[in-house]
Design a protein around this motif. Structure first.
Motif, short mmCIF file in Angstrom:
data_model
loop_
_atom_site.label_atom_id
_atom_site.label_comp_id
_atom_site.label_asym_id
_atom_site.label_seq_id
_atom_site.Cartn_x
_atom_site.Cartn_y
_atom_site.Cartn_z
N SER A 138 0.83 -1.21 0.00
CA SER A 138 0.00 0.00 0.00
C SER A 138 0.86 1.26 0.00
N ALA A 139 1.92 1.24 0.79
CA ALA A 139 2.83 2.40 0.80
C ALA A 139 3.48 2.58 -0.57
N ALA A 140 3.83 1.47 -1.22
CA ALA A 140 4.46 1.55 -2.54
C ALA A 140 3.52 2.20 -3.55
N VAL A 141 2.27 1.75 -3.61
CA VAL A 141 1.37 2.31 -4.63
C VAL A 141 0.94 3.74 -4.27
N LEU A 142 0.94 4.07 -3.00
CA LEU A 142 0.62 5.45 -2.60
C LEU A 142 1.80 6.39 -2.80
N GLY A 143 2.99 5.81 -2.98
CA GLY A 143 4.17 6.66 -3.14
C GLY A 143 4.57 7.38 -1.87
N VAL A 144 4.37 6.72 -0.73
CA VAL A 144 4.77 7.35 0.54
C VAL A 144 5.77 6.46 1.28
N PRO A 145 6.99 6.96 1.45
CA PRO A 145 7.95 6.20 2.27
C PRO A 145 7.35 5.91 3.64
N LEU A 146 7.45 4.67 4.07
CA LEU A 146 6.70 4.25 5.26
C LEU A 146 7.48 4.45 6.55
N THR A 147 8.66 3.84 6.64
CA THR A 147 9.43 3.93 7.89
C THR A 147 10.89 4.23 7.61
N TYR A 148 11.44 5.13 8.42
CA TYR A 148 12.85 5.50 8.37
C TYR A 148 13.57 5.02 9.63
N GLU B 281 17.26 -4.04 -0.39
CA GLU B 281 17.00 -5.22 0.44
C GLU B 281 15.61 -5.08 1.05
N GLY B 282 14.89 -6.18 1.13
CA GLY B 282 13.54 -6.12 1.69
C GLY B 282 12.64 -5.30 0.80
N ASP B 283 12.05 -4.27 1.36
CA ASP B 283 11.13 -3.37 0.65
C ASP B 283 11.73 -1.97 0.60
N PRO B 284 11.54 -1.26 -0.53
CA PRO B 284 12.19 0.05 -0.68
C PRO B 284 11.74 1.11 0.33
N PHE B 285 10.49 1.02 0.77
CA PHE B 285 9.94 2.07 1.65
C PHE B 285 9.93 1.65 3.12
N PHE B 286 10.53 0.52 3.43
CA PHE B 286 10.47 -0.02 4.78
C PHE B 286 11.89 -0.07 5.35
N TYR B 287 12.25 0.97 6.10
CA TYR B 287 13.59 1.06 6.72
C TYR B 287 14.71 0.95 5.69
N GLY B 288 14.52 1.53 4.53
CA GLY B 288 15.54 1.42 3.50
C GLY B 288 16.30 2.71 3.29
N THR B 289 17.13 2.73 2.27
CA THR B 289 17.80 3.98 1.89
C THR B 289 17.20 4.55 0.61
N PHE B 290 16.32 3.79 -0.05
CA PHE B 290 15.77 4.28 -1.31
C PHE B 290 14.97 5.57 -1.12
N MET B 291 14.36 5.74 0.05
CA MET B 291 13.55 6.93 0.26
C MET B 291 14.34 8.21 0.04
N VAL C 22 7.70 2.27 -7.30
CA VAL C 22 8.27 1.47 -6.21
C VAL C 22 7.65 0.07 -6.29
N VAL C 23 8.49 -0.94 -6.36
CA VAL C 23 8.01 -2.32 -6.41
C VAL C 23 8.22 -2.92 -5.02
N PRO C 24 7.12 -3.22 -4.32
CA PRO C 24 7.27 -3.70 -2.94
C PRO C 24 7.97 -5.06 -2.89
N GLY C 25 8.57 -5.34 -1.76
CA GLY C 25 9.30 -6.60 -1.61
C GLY C 25 8.98 -7.29 -0.30
N VAL C 26 9.45 -8.52 -0.18
CA VAL C 26 9.26 -9.29 1.06
C VAL C 26 10.22 -8.73 2.10
N SER C 27 9.68 -8.33 3.24
CA SER C 27 10.50 -7.79 4.32
C SER C 27 11.10 -8.91 5.16
N SER C 28 12.31 -8.68 5.66
CA SER C 28 12.94 -9.68 6.53
C SER C 28 12.15 -9.86 7.83
N THR C 29 11.38 -8.85 8.20
CA THR C 29 10.56 -8.99 9.41
C THR C 29 9.58 -10.14 9.27
#
Lengths: 235, 235
Positions: free
Chosen positions: A135-145, B101-111, B125-132
């Motif tokens: 959902s974050a990917a398609v919305l174009g919003v970085p989710l967690t930093y 690694e994992g997902d681009p918007f989930f604790y990544g550097t892509f943001m 952004v193409v979502p990915g499987v998170s290590s979590t």
């Protein structure tokens, strides 16, 4: 020669776009004798099957597992029956894959199968892309930093509990909105989170719909809709 | 003829097993002119590249993006430089994929790249499987059921904050353990969560290691290790 039992796989098939299945899940899906999937309505094919329909081969045996959507409290007999059916195939040495929307261990129904069969048959869970993250990917919003705390919350919880849980989050995803949309909006406004909130229905599915949260009609919010509250952290 | 600009893709490549990339990310990876990836050490190839090495073709242009691991507070000039480099290729009409690694918007550097380029170039952004989530799969523990509240918490947070955040969770994953392992164990014991906690290093990678949490040597806990506290909900 002793015939060995089959292997059971819980396959995460991702959030809806058939291309968001992993290479591994696709390989196992296409090499199994038996393809099982949950259905919520005995007259319909089920969402999981519809997502990967193009990958299923005519020679594969298909097993719909009927899990009535509205009867969760008394769903145990349905899980027992599903496990018994799959066990018959496994006992005969046939590999069985169970299709799971998103990830098998993340708010799925595969756990009920897993808890009944994993001690008797070799079992593997193949993780999948969750709709929460998609959902974050398609919305174009970085989710967690960096050091953000991330929370996933089902919308069905009472307003006071939603509020308490959301209060600890730096970023959050609220799932299974459906008829709980207005309650959730009330909580978000109280917490000052409404301006940040983004809404999406059926992320990555053909029917995906993104609409500004203040334009949503509360009476038409589907179950598979999500509110994303992205991190505010600014690099 | 006006040459159009290239497309920028943030590709989630999953937690470590090359087969846990999605079909979509693999297709885009193999069709891009330029493959970029973060590296934390200028003398090493980087984890993301190593995961998908078998998929990269000799004719593809590789761009390592140097993001020093220890300098997060002053990392902005590195992100600026990376964005500038990628913009040059995009401006020339070349498609660029950034491996995450994992997902681009989930604790990544892509943001950091996304925030600098998404307004200037078509970006997906193409979502990915998170290590979590993959950690629960390899540990064989169902993570969340039905109405559970799920929390992801970076281990670096102070003990009192960890405690407050964990207190609202029905299921939790504690990430980036490294040198914070003993502090986290202390918190888990205080909250009565220690018995439920499962530990895994480098889930789905070739070096994956699963060990009972009371057998972990705190001085040898890598950054890419995770504690999973699965839901207690019993169907």
């Amino acid at each position: 020669m002793i015939k060995s039992v089959g292997r059971l796989y819980g396959l995460g098939i991702g959030p809806g776009d058939p291309e968001l299945i992993t290479v591994k899940a696709l390989r196992l899906l296409q090499s199994a004798s038996v393809v099982a999937y949950p259905i919520a309505d005995q007259n319909k094919q089920g969402l999981a099957r519809s997502i990967v329909l193009e990958y299923i081969k005519p020679k594969q045996i298909e097993i719909p597992l009927y899990f009535p959507f509205k009867l969760e409290c008394s769903a145990q007999p349905y899980y027992d029956k599903a496990a018994k059916t799959l066990a018959e195939y496994l006992q005969l040495g046939q590999d069985v894959v169970v299709l799971c929307e998103g990830d098998p261990f993340f708010y799925g129904t595969f756990m009920y199968i897993y808890n009944r069969l994993a001690d008797r048959f070799p079992t593997e869970v193949v993780p999948g892309v969750s709709s929460t993250i998609a959902s974050a990917a398609v919305l174009g919003v970085p989710l967690t930093y960096r050091n953000d705390v991330y929370v996933v919350i089902p919308a069905i919880l009472p307003a006071e509990i939603l509020k308490a849980k959301l209060a600890v989050a730096d970023a959050a995803v609220i799932i299974k909105l459906g008829r709980h949309f207005e309650k959730v909006v009330g909580v978000l406004k109280e917490l000052g989170l409404y301006e940040r909130a983004k809404y999406v229905e059926k992320a990555t599915m053909p029917e995906q719909r993104i609409v500004a949260i203040d334009r949503v009609n509360p009476s038409e919010v589907p179950y598979f809709s999500i509110i994303v509250i992205p991190s505010q952290w600014q690099p």
